[in-house]
Design a protein around this motif. Structure first.
Motif, mmCIF file in Angstrom:
data_model
loop_
_atom_site.group_PDB
_atom_site.id
_atom_site.type_symbol
_atom_site.label_atom_id
_atom_site.label_comp_id
_atom_site.label_asym_id
_atom_site.label_seq_id
_atom_site.Cartn_x
_atom_site.Cartn_y
_atom_site.Cartn_z
ATOM 1 N N ARG A 110 -26.649 -0.345 15.779
ATOM 2 C CA ARG A 110 -26.501 -1.202 16.967
ATOM 3 C C ARG A 110 -25.032 -1.459 17.291
ATOM 4 N N ARG A 111 -24.174 -1.291 16.299
ATOM 5 C CA ARG A 111 -22.745 -1.527 16.507
ATOM 6 C C ARG A 111 -22.020 -0.214 16.784
ATOM 7 N N ARG A 112 -20.936 -0.358 17.525
ATOM 8 C CA ARG A 112 -20.088 0.803 17.804
ATOM 9 C C ARG A 112 -18.680 0.481 17.320
ATOM 10 N N ARG A 113 -18.062 1.464 16.722
ATOM 11 C CA ARG A 113 -16.703 1.328 16.208
ATOM 12 C C ARG A 113 -15.736 1.998 17.183
ATOM 13 N N VAL A 114 -14.563 1.407 17.320
ATOM 14 C CA VAL A 114 -13.559 1.911 18.245
ATOM 15 C C VAL A 114 -12.589 2.802 17.459
ATOM 16 N N MET A 115 -12.463 4.029 17.924
ATOM 17 C CA MET A 115 -11.599 5.024 17.285
ATOM 18 C C MET A 115 -10.536 5.469 18.291
ATOM 19 N N LEU A 116 -9.343 5.716 17.799
ATOM 20 C CA LEU A 116 -8.276 6.251 18.646
ATOM 21 C C LEU A 116 -8.507 7.732 18.911
ATOM 22 N N THR A 117 -8.169 8.164 20.094
ATOM 23 C CA THR A 117 -8.133 9.600 20.381
ATOM 24 C C THR A 117 -6.764 10.117 19.929
ATOM 25 N N GLU A 118 -6.590 11.396 19.992
ATOM 26 C CA GLU A 118 -5.285 11.974 19.645
ATOM 27 C C GLU A 118 -4.200 11.381 20.539
ATOM 28 N N ARG A 119 -4.494 11.271 21.830
ATOM 29 C CA ARG A 119 -3.518 10.680 22.765
ATOM 30 C C ARG A 119 -3.210 9.244 22.376
ATOM 31 N N GLY A 120 -4.223 8.476 22.012
ATOM 32 C CA GLY A 120 -4.022 7.091 21.583
ATOM 33 C C GLY A 120 -3.119 6.995 20.362
ATOM 34 N N ARG A 121 -3.299 7.911 19.430
ATOM 35 C CA ARG A 121 -2.442 7.937 18.229
ATOM 36 C C ARG A 121 -1.007 8.324 18.576
ATOM 37 N N GLU A 122 -0.860 9.330 19.418
ATOM 38 C CA GLU A 122 0.465 9.833 19.770
ATOM 39 C C GLU A 122 1.313 8.803 20.513
ATOM 40 N N LEU A 123 0.663 7.930 21.283
ATOM 41 C CA LEU A 123 1.402 6.938 22.057
ATOM 42 C C LEU A 123 2.171 5.957 21.179
ATOM 43 N N CYS A 124 1.801 5.836 19.929
ATOM 44 C CA CYS A 124 2.503 4.935 19.011
ATOM 45 C C CYS A 124 3.997 5.248 19.002
ATOM 46 N N GLY A 125 4.330 6.515 18.928
ATOM 47 C CA GLY A 125 5.730 6.937 18.886
ATOM 48 C C GLY A 125 6.486 6.673 20.171
#
Length: 162
Positions: A110-125
């Motif tokens: 019933r729950r959904r977990r939020v995961m980063l996409t590759e783009r989401g990860r790359e934006l950190c830099g």
């Protein structure tokens, strides 16, 4: 008790003898100054994040997910101290913009977990340096001890109001 809102404290007066009102000095109001600083921080941050198509609300979510991925919407809203519907709208935009994806929780379907996409990860830099720039701008001229004290005091205020 009555109050008189004023821009600055009257010079060398122990209060307002004529009106009998207690002065509320705007520039000495913690709530006013923190609110103003927050708006100015958000504006400066949005100017920089906007270049990457990211809003300040999305930035806050990204910070949490860069620290710990696979959180639920409820966990994200609780950690940010925002209402779940607000978190849901931000996450919908992030999903639309390709920053996150939601996956079914293995233990509770019933729950959904939020995961980063590759783009989401790359934006950190890209985004962290932009935030560091805003922090540096805001604290320019303060010593390292003053910066530490400011963070300590703000942390105290946050803890008292949480």
């Amino acid at each position: 008790m009555s109050y008189e809102v004023i821009r600055r404290r009257p010079a060398a007066r122990g209060g307002d003898e004529t009106s009998g009102a207690t002065p509320f000095v705007i520039e000495e109001s913690t709530a006013h100054l923190v609110s103003l600083a927050s708006r100015l921080f958000s504006r400066a941050l949005q100017e920089r994040l906007g270049r990457y198509g990211v809003s300040v609300a999305q930035w806050s979510m990204l910070l949490l997910l860069w620290e710990e991925e696979s959180l639920t919407q409820k966990e994200l809203s609780r950690r940010q101290q925002i209402e779940e519907p607000t978190a849901a709208r931000t996450l919908q935009r992030m999903e639309r913009d390709g920053l996150i994806r939601r996956v079914e929780d293995r233990q509770d379907g019933r729950r959904r977990r939020v995961m980063l996409t590759e783009r989401g990860r790359e934006l950190c830099g890209e985004l962290v340096p932009a935030a560091l720039e805003v922090n540096a701008l805001a604290t320019h001229g303060l010593s390292e001890d003053e910066k530490k004290r400011l963070l300590s005091l703000l942390g105290y205020v946050v803890a008292r109001l949480s």
